[in-house]
Design an enzyme around this catalytic site. Structure first.
Site, short mmCIF file in Angstrom:
data_model
loop_
_atom_site.label_atom_id
_atom_site.label_comp_id
_atom_site.label_asym_id
_atom_site.label_seq_id
_atom_site.Cartn_x
_atom_site.Cartn_y
_atom_site.Cartn_z
CE LYS A 52 -3.60 -2.50 2.21
NZ LYS A 52 -4.45 -2.69 3.53
CD GLN A 96 -3.42 -4.76 6.38
OE1 GLN A 96 -3.22 -3.46 5.80
NE2 GLN A 96 -3.83 -5.76 6.01
CG ASP A 119 -9.44 -0.26 4.75
OD1 ASP A 119 -9.53 -0.41 3.71
OD2 ASP A 119 -8.65 -0.81 5.50
#
Ligand code: NAD
Length: 296
Positions: A52, A96, A119
């Site tokens: 990322k 994450q 997200d």
């Protein structure tokens, strides 16, 4: 029939290029920044985070990785998120997953400001998606799946989509997104009976269950569109949840693994961060803005 490949790698690269030129044309001194929180030493998570950051760097987007020990308590992690929420230079925040077992992911994801939740895992954004609100931030993987489906050029309205998997990060939001596109959606999972018969009725199959090569040729209706989300390792080789070789002889379109949904997920995360940054910028420029940064 030999299926046309829906090339996620190529589409993702085009999207990243567009984002790169949009970022370089932003006013001087304004660079969208993504903050990525990584808790613990999970090797796969480290690779995902590195990818990322690399993708963000390549398009001129900032990416700050915040590495925290796996022993961190829930409250200390929440404090980190509150600081990032309040930091006007940070436009997107992701945590994450998975988190260590002593931390409740829902508590953590709910703490991310909905405007910075790139997200789309905060229940607020998931709820907006469920209400078909345009301003929802949509999770990167489902958003990438929809882009790939649109790439096929096939009208989605009225199609029967069968989604295999009901996780909060893939199956569930993908089902909602397809419902919002006027598909008739069947959500299947590990307790579903007669899975092959249900999948066989699908015009669109989204396989997101983490079972290597589960979907076979005789599960698939001639001409169906097949999106393979799975990332599995068998004999040290990557494969999806669909038996690609078999199924590509009956499907009309199919995504490969690797090179399908995976690269689209990263591109959509960058797009969400860019869009969040633009929204936040116009919010702060608004003369009636009462947030503490505009008032200070
Ligand atoms: P998960 O383990 O959280 O959920 C799996 C889901 O599949 C569950 O709802 C479960 O009920 C269902 N399931 C499991 N076995 C099944 C079976 N035999 N038949 C029917 N349903 C079954 O996984 P997840 O996070 O949703 O991820 C799913 C897969 O997608 C994994 O392989 C993961 O690595 C991959 N993934 C890929 C991307 C990407 O960007 N390409 C992103 C996220 C996840």
């Amino acid at each position: 029939m030999t299926a046309t490949i829906l090339d996620g790698k190529k589409l993702a690269s085009e999207i990243r290029k567009e984002l790169s030129s949009k970022i370089s044309s932003l006013s001087e001194g304004f660079t969208p920044i993504l903050a990525v929180i990584l808790v613990g030493e999970n090797e796969a998570s480290k690779i995902y985070v590195r990818n990322k950051k690399k993708a963000a760097d390549e398009i001129g987007m900032g990416c700050e990785i915040i590495e925290l020990a796996s022993s961190i308590g829930e409250n200390a992690l929440l404090e980190t998120i509150y600081e990032l929420n309040d930091n006007p230079h940070i436009n997107g925040i992701i945590v994450q997953l998975p988190l260590p077992p002593h931390i409740n992911p829902l508590h953590i994801l709910s703490a991310i400001s909905p405007l910075k939740d790139v997200d789309g895992f905060n229940p607020y954004n998931a709820g907006l998606l469920a209400c078909k609100e345009d301003n929802a931030i949509i999770s990167a993987t489902p958003k990438g799946i929809l882009r790939l489906l649109k790439q096929s050029g096939v009208e989605l309205s009225g199609k029967h989509a069968v989604v295999i998997g009901r996780s909060n990060i893939v199956g569930r939001p993908t089902s909602t997104l397809l419902l919002n596109q006027d598909c008739t959606v069947s959500i299947t999972h590990s307790h579903t009976q007669n899975l092959p018969e249900i999948v066989k009725q699908a015009d669109i199959i989204v396989a997101a269950c983490g079972c290597p090569n589960l979907v076979k040729k005789d599960w698939v209706k001639e001409g169906a569109i097949v999106i393979d989300v799975g990332i599995n390792k068998v004999d040290n080789k990557l494969c999806g949840d669909v038996d690609f070789t078999e199924v590509s002889s009956v499907a009309s379109f199919i995504t490969p693994v690797p090179g399908g949904v995976g690269p689209m997920t990263v591109a959509m995360l960058l797009e969400n961060t860019f869009e969040a940054a633009i929204k936040q910028q116009s919010h702060h420029q608004h003369q009636h803005c009462k947030c503490k940064h505009c008032q200070s």
